[in-house]
Every structure is written in structure tokens, then in C-alpha cells.
Design a protein around this motif. Sequence first.
Motif, PDB file in Angstrom:
ATOM      1  N   THR A   1       0.874  -1.306  -0.036  1.00 32.45           N
ATOM      2  CA  THR A   1      -0.047  -0.003  -0.170  1.00 32.45           C
ATOM      3  C   THR A   1       0.780   1.190   0.161  1.00 32.45           C
ATOM      4  N   THR A   2       1.892   1.177   0.484  1.00 36.13           N
ATOM      5  CA  THR A   2       2.850   2.336   0.364  1.00 36.13           C
ATOM      6  C   THR A   2       4.134   2.200  -0.583  1.00 36.13           C
TER       7      THR A   2
ATOM      8  N   ASN B   1      -2.921  -3.082  -1.481  1.00 32.43           N
ATOM      9  CA  ASN B   1      -1.839  -4.062  -2.016  1.00 32.43           C
ATOM     10  C   ASN B   1      -2.360  -5.118  -2.827  1.00 32.43           C
ATOM     11  N   ILE B   2      -1.611  -5.046  -4.004  1.00 31.06           N
ATOM     12  CA  ILE B   2      -2.022  -5.619  -5.312  1.00 31.06           C
ATOM     13  C   ILE B   2      -1.915  -7.034  -5.305  1.00 31.06           C
ATOM     14  N   LEU B   3      -0.953  -7.636  -4.433  1.00 29.07           N
ATOM     15  CA  LEU B   3      -0.578  -8.769  -4.278  1.00 29.07           C
ATOM     16  C   LEU B   3      -1.771  -9.519  -3.547  1.00 29.07           C
TER      17      LEU B   3
ATOM     18  N   ASN C   1       1.829   1.832  -5.924  1.00 32.54           N
ATOM     19  CA  ASN C   1       0.609   2.911  -5.552  1.00 32.54           C
ATOM     20  C   ASN C   1       0.885   4.179  -5.441  1.00 32.54           C
ATOM     21  N   GLN C   2       2.203   4.573  -5.098  1.00 28.35           N
ATOM     22  CA  GLN C   2       2.511   6.242  -5.070  1.00 28.35           C
ATOM     23  C   GLN C   2       2.517   6.559  -6.561  1.00 28.35           C
ATOM     24  N   ILE C   3       2.975   5.887  -7.489  1.00 26.07           N
ATOM     25  CA  ILE C   3       2.731   6.264  -9.039  1.00 26.07           C
ATOM     26  C   ILE C   3       1.242   6.557  -9.356  1.00 26.07           C
ATOM     27  N   LEU C   4       0.651   5.675  -9.244  1.00 32.47           N
ATOM     28  CA  LEU C   4      -0.676   5.648  -9.437  1.00 32.47           C
ATOM     29  C   LEU C   4      -1.811   6.756  -8.733  1.00 32.47           C
ATOM     30  N   LEU C   5      -1.349   6.977  -7.544  1.00 32.99           N
ATOM     31  CA  LEU C   5      -1.939   7.932  -6.735  1.00 32.99           C
ATOM     32  C   LEU C   5      -1.497   9.355  -7.348  1.00 32.99           C
ATOM     33  N   ASP C   6      -0.313   9.393  -7.786  1.00 29.41           N
ATOM     34  CA  ASP C   6       0.025  10.852  -8.392  1.00 29.41           C
ATOM     35  C   ASP C   6      -0.474  10.691  -9.496  1.00 29.41           C
ATOM     36  N   LEU C   7      -0.662   9.967 -10.517  1.00 30.36           N
ATOM     37  CA  LEU C   7      -1.145  10.118 -11.862  1.00 30.36           C
ATOM     38  C   LEU C   7      -2.941  10.240 -11.861  1.00 30.36           C
ATOM     39  N   GLY C   8      -3.320  10.138 -10.401  1.00 27.17           N
ATOM     40  CA  GLY C   8      -4.683  10.468 -10.205  1.00 27.17           C
ATOM     41  C   GLY C   8      -5.614   9.049 -10.666  1.00 27.17           C
TER      42      GLY C   8
END
Length: 307
Positions: free
Chosen positions: A139-140, A158-160, A144-151
Motif C-alpha cells: 500500500t505504501t 496491496n495488489i498482491l 501505488n504511489q505512481i498511480l496516486l500521483d497520476l490520479g
Amino acid sequence: MGERIQEFFAGFWRQRELQTMVLPGIIFMIIFCYIPIYGLTIAFKNYTVIDTLSSAPWVGFDNFKIIWSDKYFWDAVVNTLGISFLKLGIGFVIPIILAIMIYEVSLTRFKKFVQTISYMPHFLSWIVLGGMLINWFSTTGLFNQILLDLGLISKPSNILLDPSKYWWIATLSDIWKEAGWGTILYLAIMSKIDPTFYEAAKIDGAGRLRQIWNITLPNMKPIISLNLILTVSGLFGSNLDQTLVLMNTQNREKAEVINSYVYRMGMTQGDFSYATAVGLGVSIVSVILLVIANKVTTKLNDNQSVL
């Protein structure tokens, strides 16, 4: 018959230096490949840790009969085939495309740089790569950070831990690890193509794509066929290291493959006979797939077998 035996030993003596070099390899195969075949007999026995291979009672095909009614085994088969077909459809083509792209690069230094970068993941174990993926998909983590930044997402997850995404994670991570290494044979074949073929094609007005389609790919056909045969024969085999690293209690329903199932039944639950029966059955099916794939590719290659 006596003359043939005499000729055999005479030829062996003439090549005694070479035969001596081969001898350690033959001994290794006999000890670690052929002698253990006797252990397959426990697939037809009720073997426990207190038994020996000879003292365990015979049960015939009882262990194989259990396979047909084992829901968890068939779930593992579905997962294995799902991941294997994704790897076949995507992972088989990408090394070919990558090899052609590297071959077409004219700058030698840049070509070597790309090759080095693409080869590197192959030399890292799944323990290392799996740890990286677990960290990235948390989650951190980076993903996830890239997807959050891209909106693209509003809340990290947690993808896994999502079973529906595991097949794609297993497929793409395997491609990331092995695609560069898979280009080696293709690049070796392309380096032996006569340059005059390309020169003649240029004179005839053929562009780069036309040259690749009519010259490069036809010359790669034998090695592509061989790799296809080996890939098809391994449809029922999955990367055990990758599965053991990436599988968890949340994604097990989509992550459990035949190899991990055999490992769990044999090493964790101690049902050695049943695990051996599953492994033997899968091996037989793999051999059948190998023969079928060889027959099909032989037809496609104008009856010229690549095996």
C-alpha cells in the motif's frame, strides 16, 4: 556381433581422451537422473516416512484415482494453464520482438547497454525479485504511489492480496525477468544471416519492416519452432520459486499451481505417494504435449523436424 563390439571398443580407445571428459557427466546423470527413477514406484504404493521404497505396500492406481476427485488439484491445473497460456501468448513473442529491436540498433555501445540491462534480472533469484515486487505492490510501495500521483486511484491497496490480478503479476514479472535472456539464441541466429540478403532487399526497394518480415523472421524459424515446442511441453509446469515467493493466504486460490501443490502435498503434508502420482501424471502429459508440438511444427516447417 563380436566384430561390432570390437569396433566399438576400438573407437572408444581412439577417443579415450574425449570419452574421459564425458565420463563425469554420464556418472552424474546416472546417479541424479536415472537411479532416482526407481522412486517413482511410490506413486503406486502407500508410502510413509517409516517405510522403505521396497517395504511400502502396493496400492496400484489408487493414488491416481484420488486425483480425479481432488478439487484443489483441478484448481491448481486451471491456475497453471491460465498463467502458462498468458506466458505463451505474451512472453513467447516479446523476446523475439526485443531481439529484432536490439539487432536493428546500429550504435554498438547502446546495443550492448540494452543487452546488459535486459539480461540483468535473469541473474537475480526470485527471492530478491519477489522481495522487490512485494515492496513495490504494498500500500505504501512505488506502484501505488505512481498511480496516486497520476490520479488513477484514490486509495492505495496491496495488489498482491487481490487474487484477480495474480495471473497478470506472475506473467509480467516472469517476462521482466527472462525476456532479455531469451533473446540470446535469436540474436545468435540473426548474426549468421548473410548481409547480402538485406543489400539485395534494399536494391529492390524493401523497407526495414519488409526486410524483417521476409528475411529475418524466416531465418529465425527453426529456433522459434524449437522454443515453441519446449514452451508448449512445459504448459503444465510453472515457476515454483516465483509461486512460493509471491503466493500468500489471500491470493492462494489463483496462485496455487501444480508444482506448488505437489510441493505442499509432499513436503508440507507428508503425502509422498499422492504427490508423486500427481507429478508423474503431469510429466506424462508434458511428454505427450512435446510430441504433439513437434509434429505440428514439423508440418509447419515443411516436414523438417527441429528435434
